[in-house]
Motif scaffolding. Sequence first.
Motif, mmCIF file in Angstrom:
data_model
loop_
_atom_site.group_PDB
_atom_site.id
_atom_site.type_symbol
_atom_site.label_atom_id
_atom_site.label_comp_id
_atom_site.label_asym_id
_atom_site.label_seq_id
_atom_site.Cartn_x
_atom_site.Cartn_y
_atom_site.Cartn_z
ATOM 1 N N GLY A 68 0.817 -1.207 0.000
ATOM 2 C CA GLY A 68 0.000 0.000 0.000
ATOM 3 C C GLY A 68 0.850 1.255 0.000
ATOM 4 O O GLY A 68 1.903 1.333 -0.635
ATOM 5 N N ALA A 69 0.418 2.257 0.742
ATOM 6 C CA ALA A 69 1.172 3.508 0.837
ATOM 7 C C ALA A 69 2.491 3.335 1.559
ATOM 8 O O ALA A 69 3.365 4.207 1.485
ATOM 9 C CB ALA A 69 0.328 4.576 1.525
ATOM 10 N N CYS A 70 2.680 2.201 2.244
ATOM 11 C CA CYS A 70 3.926 1.973 2.979
ATOM 12 C C CYS A 70 5.134 1.835 2.062
ATOM 13 O O CYS A 70 6.276 1.936 2.530
ATOM 14 C CB CYS A 70 3.800 0.732 3.868
ATOM 15 S SG CYS A 70 2.653 0.924 5.259
ATOM 16 N N VAL A 71 4.903 1.601 0.760
ATOM 17 C CA VAL A 71 6.040 1.474 -0.155
ATOM 18 C C VAL A 71 6.785 2.800 -0.308
ATOM 19 O O VAL A 71 7.901 2.832 -0.827
ATOM 20 C CB VAL A 71 5.595 0.956 -1.545
ATOM 21 C CG1 VAL A 71 4.968 -0.423 -1.434
ATOM 22 C CG2 VAL A 71 4.640 1.934 -2.217
ATOM 23 N N TYR A 72 6.195 3.893 0.161
ATOM 24 C CA TYR A 72 6.854 5.197 0.084
ATOM 25 C C TYR A 72 7.609 5.527 1.369
ATOM 26 O O TYR A 72 8.211 6.592 1.472
ATOM 27 C CB TYR A 72 5.821 6.300 -0.175
ATOM 28 C CG TYR A 72 5.161 6.204 -1.518
ATOM 29 C CD1 TYR A 72 5.692 6.853 -2.630
ATOM 30 C CD2 TYR A 72 3.990 5.464 -1.693
ATOM 31 C CE1 TYR A 72 5.088 6.767 -3.870
ATOM 32 C CE2 TYR A 72 3.368 5.374 -2.927
ATOM 33 C CZ TYR A 72 3.924 6.022 -4.011
ATOM 34 O OH TYR A 72 3.323 5.929 -5.230
ATOM 35 N N PHE A 73 7.559 4.650 2.344
ATOM 36 C CA PHE A 73 8.150 4.893 3.648
ATOM 37 C C PHE A 73 9.375 4.030 3.892
ATOM 38 O O PHE A 73 9.436 2.887 3.438
ATOM 39 C CB PHE A 73 7.140 4.549 4.750
ATOM 40 C CG PHE A 73 6.326 5.726 5.240
ATOM 41 C CD1 PHE A 73 6.677 7.030 4.950
ATOM 42 C CD2 PHE A 73 5.200 5.513 6.016
ATOM 43 C CE1 PHE A 73 5.929 8.097 5.413
ATOM 44 C CE2 PHE A 73 4.443 6.568 6.488
ATOM 45 C CZ PHE A 73 4.812 7.859 6.185
#
Length: 210
Positions: A68-73
């Motif tokens: 999810g959005a965690c790939v940017y973290f």
Amino acid sequence: MVLPRSRHSDPPARPSRLDGRRVGRLACLGAAATLAAGALAGCAEDPPPQQRITAPLRTNFPAATAGGACVYFDYATIEKAIGVRFAISAASQSGQTTTCVVQPVQADLPDLALTISKTTADAEIFKSDVVPDKGATTVKGLGLAAYQSPVAATKTTGPGLEVCWLTKDKRLMSLRFTGVPDSPAPPKSFGPQLVALAKHVEAAKPPRKP
């Protein structure tokens, strides 16, 4: 949101952060799905999309492993930018909106949430319909339009700060930091730090799907 300590249980969500704000006036975390649909009227009456939440991932896994959005973290970049070390991540998907929340190992707060939504909005719509009427400060040099706004404390959370922006590729992105209960508001220096992290997130290129 409280991320459970078991990797095999589903974490309960804080509706205010993972589900978005389904309110009459558009807010950054809840506006994107409505703008993408191209209609503002009646949005509060529609049933919320089914939400998918990944199991939290322990500190021996990178934050991005949650998907999810965690790939940017990544934890090291977050710590370098804002001085807070996180070690657990969980991703959520609701309609056109994906969210990642990271937390420390031994506590539920502070946490940091990244929310990303597809949108058809342009900079003018962002400024008129997404930016809060009070408390928001314009942020320059981030996306097509951006603002930062304080997050008020509640009975269970401390004060925080949110940075929200519209990207050139038609996404609404938000970084929201929430402090521990009874903590002071983030210092003025924290705003530029969170904005710097937002710029890193926007520039990040997630790994390609196999």
